[in-house]
Design an enzyme around this catalytic site. Structure first.
Site, short mmCIF file in Angstrom:
data_model
loop_
_atom_site.label_atom_id
_atom_site.label_comp_id
_atom_site.label_asym_id
_atom_site.label_seq_id
_atom_site.Cartn_x
_atom_site.Cartn_y
_atom_site.Cartn_z
CB SER A 161 -0.86 0.01 1.27
OG SER A 161 -1.47 1.26 1.43
CE1 TYR A 163 -3.86 -1.91 5.15
CE2 TYR A 163 -3.29 0.35 4.60
CZ TYR A 163 -3.71 -0.91 4.21
OH TYR A 163 -3.96 -1.18 2.89
N1 LIG Z 1 -8.78 -0.35 -1.11
C1 LIG Z 1 -7.67 0.36 -1.05
O1 LIG Z 1 -7.68 1.59 -1.25
C2 LIG Z 1 -6.36 -0.31 -0.78
C3 LIG Z 1 -5.21 0.49 -0.81
C4 LIG Z 1 -3.98 -0.08 -0.57
C5 LIG Z 1 -3.90 -1.44 -0.30
N2 LIG Z 1 -5.02 -2.19 -0.27
C6 LIG Z 1 -4.87 -3.61 0.03
O2 LIG Z 1 -5.54 -4.39 -0.93
C7 LIG Z 1 -5.95 -5.62 -0.34
C8 LIG Z 1 -7.43 -5.86 -0.62
O3 LIG Z 1 -8.15 -4.80 -0.05
P1 LIG Z 1 -9.63 -4.39 -0.51
O4 LIG Z 1 -9.63 -2.92 -0.60
O5 LIG Z 1 -10.08 -5.22 -1.63
O6 LIG Z 1 -10.41 -4.75 0.84
P2 LIG Z 1 -11.79 -5.54 1.11
O7 LIG Z 1 -12.78 -5.22 0.06
O8 LIG Z 1 -12.11 -5.28 2.53
O9 LIG Z 1 -11.36 -7.08 0.93
C9 LIG Z 1 -10.49 -7.70 1.84
C10 LIG Z 1 -10.39 -9.17 1.47
O10 LIG Z 1 -9.47 -9.78 2.37
C11 LIG Z 1 -10.05 -10.97 2.86
N3 LIG Z 1 -9.59 -11.27 4.20
C12 LIG Z 1 -9.54 -10.43 5.28
N4 LIG Z 1 -9.14 -11.09 6.36
C13 LIG Z 1 -8.95 -12.39 5.98
C14 LIG Z 1 -8.55 -13.56 6.65
N5 LIG Z 1 -8.26 -13.57 7.98
N6 LIG Z 1 -8.45 -14.71 5.95
C15 LIG Z 1 -8.76 -14.74 4.63
N7 LIG Z 1 -9.14 -13.66 3.93
C16 LIG Z 1 -9.24 -12.51 4.60
C17 LIG Z 1 -11.56 -10.72 2.85
O11 LIG Z 1 -12.23 -11.97 2.72
P3 LIG Z 1 -13.12 -12.66 3.86
O12 LIG Z 1 -13.55 -11.60 4.82
O13 LIG Z 1 -14.24 -13.29 3.10
O14 LIG Z 1 -12.22 -13.68 4.46
C18 LIG Z 1 -11.72 -9.90 1.58
O15 LIG Z 1 -11.90 -10.74 0.47
C19 LIG Z 1 -5.61 -5.51 1.16
O16 LIG Z 1 -4.38 -6.14 1.40
C20 LIG Z 1 -5.48 -4.02 1.36
O17 LIG Z 1 -4.64 -3.68 2.44
C21 LIG Z 1 -6.25 -1.66 -0.50
#
Ligand SMILES: NC(=O)c1ccc[n+]([C@@H]2O[C@H](COP(=O)([O-])OP(=O)(O)OC[C@H]3O[C@@H](n4cnc5c(N)ncnc54)[C@H](OP(=O)(O)O)[C@@H]3O)[C@@H](O)[C@H]2O)c1
Length: 257
Positions: free
Chosen positions: A139, A152
């Site tokens: 990130s 984070y």
């Molecule tokens: N959105 C942004 O702006 C952004 C920016 C920088 C980085 N990121 C990174 O991108 C990645 C995806 O984020 P997103 O924005 O798509 O978030 P999201 O929509 O909240 O999705 C998070 C995903 O992670 C899974 N997850 C969480 N805890 C878990 C666990 N203990 N075991 C297995 N799966 C788990 C969830 O699945 P379940 O709950 O079904 O298990 C869900 O599919 C993350 O690493 C986040 O830090 C996002």
């Protein structure tokens, strides 16, 4: 031979968008999350061919659970060409609060240990084959520590450093490690943020750029590039100026807020 992508966090946001993009490029999919019904209903509505995907229920915070999912993928679908450790959480903390230490521990368990455990089952087989891509989702929050967001920011700085170490270890064996640092992407993880999100991207737009970076075998990429420029400037900013710039900035919501 059809290529295979193993993607964690495939029940939501970026993981789902990456699954759609890799599928569109002809990959078969190995999709991982705890909420497997969410993946199933997404696959149905996206009209994903049942022959071309499998779902593995796993909690990446539990090493045995995600390692077993990796082993099951190898048994049922073979060794993936691309493994994307995308599952992650983002929760604000206050170190004064005892309960938030549990949030910190959980964040590291999912975002850091979970990422390494996602890669683990595939490394020996990829090295034996002499090819493969391991993708860590970092990130831009890895660049500097933001007030209220220590768990984070520290976890994502850890992702970047860990993936760089792994990249050096695996390079000679033909396995590439790709570190992707998204800026702000519109997903459930960012919805409800109490601060401005410059260059906010749609998840499918992010996934398209990420797909191209992974296919190109990039070692490290900030997406979108504009956030890459911001990140470089942030890194150069002296502490006194940085501290002033983030003073009074809205904080990431803590659990229960
Ligand atoms: N959105 C942004 O702006 C952004 C920016 C920088 C980085 N990121 C990174 O991108 C990645 C995806 O984020 P997103 O924005 O798509 O978030 P999201 O929509 O909240 O999705 C998070 C995903 O992670 C899974 N997850 C969480 N805890 C878990 C666990 N203990 N075991 C297995 N799966 C788990 C969830 O699945 P379940 O709950 O079904 O298990 C869900 O599919 C993350 O690493 C986040 O830090 C996002």
């Amino acid at each position: 031979m059809t290529r295979l992508a193993f993607i964690t966090g495939a029940s939501s946001g970026i993981g789902q968008a990456l699954a759609a993009r890799f599928y569109q490029a002809g990959y078969n999919l190995a999709l991982v999350a705890r909420r497997t019904p969410e993946i199933e209903s997404w696959a149905g509505s996206a009209k994903i061919d049942a022959q071309r995907y499998r779902i593995y229920g796993a909690d990446v915070a539990c090493i045995d659970s995600i390692v077993a999912a990796g082993a099951a993928c190898i048994a049922h679908q073979g060794v993936p060409d691309v493994v994307i450790a995308n599952a992650g959480i983002s929760v604000g903390i206050d170190t004064e609060d005892r309960g938030d230490l549990d949030v910190l521990a959980q964040t590291f368990a999912i975002n850091n240990v979970g990422l390494a455990a996602t890669f683990h089952p595939f490394i020996a087989a990829m090295r034996a084959r002499g090819s493969g891509r391991l993708v860590g989702i970092g990130s831009v929050a890895s660049i500097r520590g933001l007030p209220g967001h220590g768990a984070y920011c520290a976890s994502k700085a850890g992702v970047v450093a860990y993936c760089e170490s792994l990249r050096g270890e695996l390079r000679a064996g033909g396995v590439k490690v790709v570190t992707l640092c998204p800026g702000y992407v519109d997903t459930p993880l960012t919805q409800g943020n109490r601060y401005g999100m410059p260059f906010l991207m749609r998840a499918d737009d992010f996934a398209d750029r990420a797909f191209r970076a992974i296919e190109a075998g990039a070692s490290y990429r900030v997406i979108p590039w504009q956030m890459g420029v911001v990140a470089k400037l942030m890194r150069l900013l002296p502490n006194a100026l940085f501290d002033r710039a983030v003073q009074g900035r809205g904080r990431k919501k803590r659990r229960g807020e």
